[in-house]
Write a protein that holds these residues in place. Structure first.
Motif, PDB file in Angstrom:
ATOM      1  N   GLY A 174      -1.518   9.996 -10.516  1.00 41.83           N
ATOM      2  CA  GLY A 174      -0.129   9.651 -10.765  1.00 41.83           C
ATOM      3  C   GLY A 174       0.813  10.244  -9.738  1.00 41.83           C
ATOM      4  O   GLY A 174       1.737   9.573  -9.254  1.00 41.83           O
ATOM      5  N   LEU A 175       0.582  11.507  -9.374  1.00 38.95           N
ATOM      6  CA  LEU A 175       1.416  12.138  -8.340  1.00 38.95           C
ATOM      7  C   LEU A 175       1.236  11.453  -6.987  1.00 38.95           C
ATOM      8  O   LEU A 175       2.200  11.266  -6.246  1.00 38.95           O
ATOM      9  CB  LEU A 175       1.061  13.624  -8.225  1.00 38.95           C
ATOM     10  CG  LEU A 175       1.587  14.546  -9.324  1.00 38.95           C
ATOM     11  CD1 LEU A 175       1.082  15.961  -9.103  1.00 38.95           C
ATOM     12  CD2 LEU A 175       3.115  14.531  -9.365  1.00 38.95           C
ATOM     13  N   TYR A 176       0.004  11.099  -6.670  1.00 37.66           N
ATOM     14  CA  TYR A 176      -0.249  10.422  -5.396  1.00 37.66           C
ATOM     15  C   TYR A 176       0.480   9.082  -5.342  1.00 37.66           C
ATOM     16  O   TYR A 176       1.137   8.747  -4.340  1.00 37.66           O
ATOM     17  CB  TYR A 176      -1.753  10.209  -5.216  1.00 37.66           C
ATOM     18  CG  TYR A 176      -2.092   9.267  -4.081  1.00 37.66           C
ATOM     19  CD1 TYR A 176      -1.981   9.673  -2.759  1.00 37.66           C
ATOM     20  CD2 TYR A 176      -2.501   7.964  -4.348  1.00 37.66           C
ATOM     21  CE1 TYR A 176      -2.276   8.805  -1.724  1.00 37.66           C
ATOM     22  CE2 TYR A 176      -2.794   7.087  -3.320  1.00 37.66           C
ATOM     23  CZ  TYR A 176      -2.682   7.510  -2.016  1.00 37.66           C
ATOM     24  OH  TYR A 176      -2.968   6.653  -0.995  1.00 37.66           O
ATOM     25  N   VAL A 177       0.372   8.297  -6.421  1.00 34.50           N
ATOM     26  CA  VAL A 177       1.040   6.994  -6.450  1.00 34.50           C
ATOM     27  C   VAL A 177       2.551   7.165  -6.340  1.00 34.50           C
ATOM     28  O   VAL A 177       3.236   6.362  -5.708  1.00 34.50           O
ATOM     29  CB  VAL A 177       0.653   6.241  -7.737  1.00 34.50           C
ATOM     30  CG1 VAL A 177       1.489   4.984  -7.896  1.00 34.50           C
ATOM     31  CG2 VAL A 177      -0.828   5.898  -7.716  1.00 34.50           C
ATOM     32  N   TRP A 178       3.078   8.227  -6.936  1.00 30.39           N
ATOM     33  CA  TRP A 178       4.514   8.473  -6.907  1.00 30.39           C
ATOM     34  C   TRP A 178       4.976   8.954  -5.532  1.00 30.39           C
ATOM     35  O   TRP A 178       5.999   8.508  -5.015  1.00 30.39           O
ATOM     36  CB  TRP A 178       4.871   9.496  -7.983  1.00 30.39           C
ATOM     37  CG  TRP A 178       6.312   9.930  -7.974  1.00 30.39           C
ATOM     38  CD1 TRP A 178       7.411   9.136  -7.845  1.00 30.39           C
ATOM     39  CD2 TRP A 178       6.792  11.272  -8.093  1.00 30.39           C
ATOM     40  NE1 TRP A 178       8.570   9.898  -7.891  1.00 30.39           N
ATOM     41  CE2 TRP A 178       8.215  11.218  -8.040  1.00 30.39           C
ATOM     42  CE3 TRP A 178       6.186  12.516  -8.258  1.00 30.39           C
ATOM     43  CZ2 TRP A 178       9.011  12.357  -8.136  1.00 30.39           C
ATOM     44  CZ3 TRP A 178       6.987  13.645  -8.358  1.00 30.39           C
ATOM     45  CH2 TRP A 178       8.376  13.559  -8.299  1.00 30.39           C
ATOM     46  N   LEU A 192      -1.259  19.443  -0.610  1.00 34.34           N
ATOM     47  CA  LEU A 192      -1.427  18.920  -1.965  1.00 34.34           C
ATOM     48  C   LEU A 192      -2.899  18.680  -2.272  1.00 34.34           C
ATOM     49  O   LEU A 192      -3.360  18.937  -3.395  1.00 34.34           O
ATOM     50  CB  LEU A 192      -0.635  17.614  -2.114  1.00 34.34           C
ATOM     51  CG  LEU A 192       0.892  17.741  -2.012  1.00 34.34           C
ATOM     52  CD1 LEU A 192       1.541  16.368  -2.056  1.00 34.34           C
ATOM     53  CD2 LEU A 192       1.432  18.620  -3.140  1.00 34.34           C
ATOM     54  N   LEU A 193      -3.648  18.189  -1.299  1.00 37.17           N
ATOM     55  CA  LEU A 193      -5.075  17.973  -1.513  1.00 37.17           C
ATOM     56  C   LEU A 193      -5.795  19.293  -1.755  1.00 37.17           C
ATOM     57  O   LEU A 193      -6.670  19.394  -2.632  1.00 37.17           O
ATOM     58  CB  LEU A 193      -5.675  17.249  -0.300  1.00 37.17           C
ATOM     59  CG  LEU A 193      -7.187  16.981  -0.362  1.00 37.17           C
ATOM     60  CD1 LEU A 193      -7.532  16.101  -1.557  1.00 37.17           C
ATOM     61  CD2 LEU A 193      -7.656  16.330   0.936  1.00 37.17           C
ATOM     62  N   ALA A 194      -5.434  20.316  -0.991  1.00 42.61           N
ATOM     63  CA  ALA A 194      -6.049  21.630  -1.193  1.00 42.61           C
ATOM     64  C   ALA A 194      -5.759  22.152  -2.599  1.00 42.61           C
ATOM     65  O   ALA A 194      -6.652  22.686  -3.277  1.00 42.61           O
ATOM     66  CB  ALA A 194      -5.529  22.611  -0.148  1.00 42.61           C
TER      67      ALA A 194
END
Length: 588
Positions: A174-178, A192-194
């Protein structure tokens, strides 16, 4: 004493207008996103609490007390449980409302993970929260860890680990899509990935706490202190909580079944309600039931369509220009109107968002942006042809008067018309076996001969020039009411040995051709302006194509960059080349 100036009526009206516009931009997706952020914050705090188990049981206990102080504070608790209810309800609504899922994207995975979380966590939540509210049971980490690591089968502990990982993955998607369409996302993505990978390692504290409880649970004193009825409840209370859990399971599964049944009923009603025909860019027509958005219809029929946000009305990349009278279209929703107004097209009724427009009658439209997967496919094809020297035909096509056009029209309209021109040229080139290679402003370089003999490449280039002439004539008829004068163009064509390969820097490499014949084609295109013709092609190319010497008038021209004059064929109207090719076939 200085007095503070009161805002005038105009300022008040402006402030009210901005507030109304801001409120108009809030839709169900924005509400679901806000509720999801609340739940994600709770989940993150839960992970951090688990991490304290790596220190000691005392740290774990101290952490959960702070956790409870924050999340059971009445305003926060109302926000949290309200977010749980709304987010779950909107997830079920998304299951019903979404007519078309792109199964190769993260969207269906996110929805499945989100809907599965309540099925895996409901028993734990009911025992913990309702046990405390109804019976004042004092269940904390010792009781929970004892239940998972000692009293129950080992799969219960793994189930709890799985549900937290599933909820975390759902939230990260959800955060990625946003965030993916935010300007700063590319820079923040590695961090963010880490964080997304490292935070779940906090579950090691949950495991360490379970091992510690399993060791201490062998002590009768520990059992007396932590496993009393005041902690776990009486058998009657446990049966009541179990009955509530079973009821919730039936209720939740019933809601999912109801959403699926409603989808099926809606599909039947829509099919009986009639079909509409959608004409995509004047090339492909599809028939779909009424009620689908334009984006859902194109996805259902596997037609590429740009949509950076996945059809959530959070960007404008899926927008289309409606051809014909837009008065019969449904009015934009508040969210769609907000997005269109934010990009300055709110006053143009022919510009709509494909993810929001649900046509009720036949519709013809043109996408504003090309789909990204087409560009990716072209890039992949180019990678196989690097550093070759070969015979190619170079064609330069340029639109006349685009600068003047830009002075009298909105920038968006100018871009639309130029894109329509380049689209018509590109389709003609591709249909004749060529490849659009570079777009520079309102001009294009096309290459022929990547997969055919020199003679075929030259004939295909001549055929493409004729097709371009016919396509632009058709485009002028189509856009006649929007243009002060017809679109004019110039074409220059030459052939010869060139070097093809990837040219550029790092991530900005492009496949192109370098050589004298490319430069000559560009110069010929420039000369069409002074000669007042649409096409100039070298006599060398005419000969290679096998066309008769008498087929086209010739002229010797001085070409910038060449020491000797060059014999070229002058074609006043590009469409006349079709007759030349047909006459050549008859003579052959």
């Amino acid at each position: 004493m200085a007095t503070r100036a009161k805002p005038n009526k105009k300022q008040n009206a402006s402030a009210r207008g901005k507030k109304a516009a801001w409120l108009g931009g809030i839709g169900l997706r924005q509400v679901r996103m806000f509720c999801g952020l609340v739940l994600f914050t709770y989940l993150l705090s839960h992970f951090l609490n688990h991490a304290l188990g790596n220190i000691s049981p005392a740290a774990l206990h101290a952490g959960v007390m702070w956790h409870l102080e924050i999340w059971q504070f009445l305003p926060v608790a109302i926000l949290f449980y309200g977010s749980v209810t709304v987010h779950a309800g909107l997830g079920l609504w998304a299951l019903y409302q979404r007519r078309q899922f792109r199964w190769k994207t993260l969207e269906p995975l996110q929805l499945i993970l989100g809907l599965s979380v309540p099925l895996m966590i409901y028993s734990h939540v009911i025992v913990m929260r309702l046990g405390s509210v109804l019976y004042d049971q004092d269940r904390l980490y010792p009781q929970v860890l004892y239940n998972y690591f000692v009293a129950s089968p080992s799969y219960r502990a793994w189930l709890m680990v799985a549900v937290m990982l599933i909820a975390w993955t759902h939230g990260c998607i959800g955060l990625y899509v946003w965030l993916r369409i935010k300007p700063a996302f590319r820079r923040a993505m590695p961090w963010l990935l880490a964080a997304a990978v490292l935070v779940p390692l906090a579950l090691l504290g949950f495991y360490q706490g379970g091992r510690e409880v399993a060791r201490e649970a062998t002590s009768p004193q520990w059992q007396a202190d932590n496993l009393a009825p005041a902690n776990l409840g009486t058998p009657e209370q446990q049966q009541t909580l179990e009955a509530i859990s079973n009821g919730f399971l039936v209720f939740y599964l019933g809601l999912i079944a109801l959403a699926l049944i409603a989808r099926a009923v809606r599909a039947i009603i829509e099919r009986r309600g009639g079909m509409v025909r959608l004409t995509y860019d004047g090339e492909r027509s599809i028939r779909v039931p009424k009620g689908l958005t334009v984006l859902e219809a194109t996805q259902r029929h596997n037609i590429p369509h740009a949509s950076a946000c996945g059809g959530r009305a959070r960007c404008s990349t899926c927008r289309i220009r409606v051809l014909g009278d837009p008065a019969a279209l449904p009015q934009p929703s508040p969210r769609e109107a907000f997005v269109l107004a934010s990009i300055g097209t709110g006053d143009d009724p022919s510009i709509r968002l494909a993810c929001q427009l649900r046509p009720t009658q036949d519709l013809a439209f043109v996408p504003v942006f090309p789909p990204r997967n087409v560009a990716a496919a072209r890039k992949a094809a180019r990678a196989a042809r690097v550093g070759e020297e070969r015979y190619l035909v170079s064609m330069f096509v340029d639109m006349r008067g685009s600068t003047k056009l830009a002075e009298s029209r909105l920038p968006f309209d100018t871009v639309f018309i130029v894109n329509r021109f380049l689209g018509a040229v590109s389709r003609s080139v591709i249909a004749c076996g060529g490849q659009p290679n570079q777009f520079v402003g309102d001009g294009m370089l096309a290459l022929f001969g990547l997969a055919e003999t020199p003679r075929e490449a030259c004939r295909n280039a001549v055929r493409a020039a004729a097709a371009i002439g016919a396509a632009i004539d058709e485009l002028n008829n189509f856009l006649g009411h929007d243009l002060p004068e017809p679109i004019r163009f110039g074409i220059g064509i030459h052939s010869g040995e060139v070097v093809v390969g990837e040219i550029g820097y790092r991530d900005h490499m492009v496949f192109t051709a370098l050589g004298d014949s490319v430069n000559v084609a560009s110069r010929l295109q420039d000369l069409t302006k002074s000669l007042a013709c649409e096409t100039l092609l070298s006599d060398e190319l005419r000969a290679t194509a096998g066309l008769s010497e008498q087929a086209l008038p010739t002229l010797e021209l001085e070409i910038r960059g060449r020491t000797e004059p060059m014999l070229v064929c002058v074609v006043e109207r590009a469409g006349d080349l079709a007759a030349v090719l047909n006459e050549d076939l008859v003579l052959a």
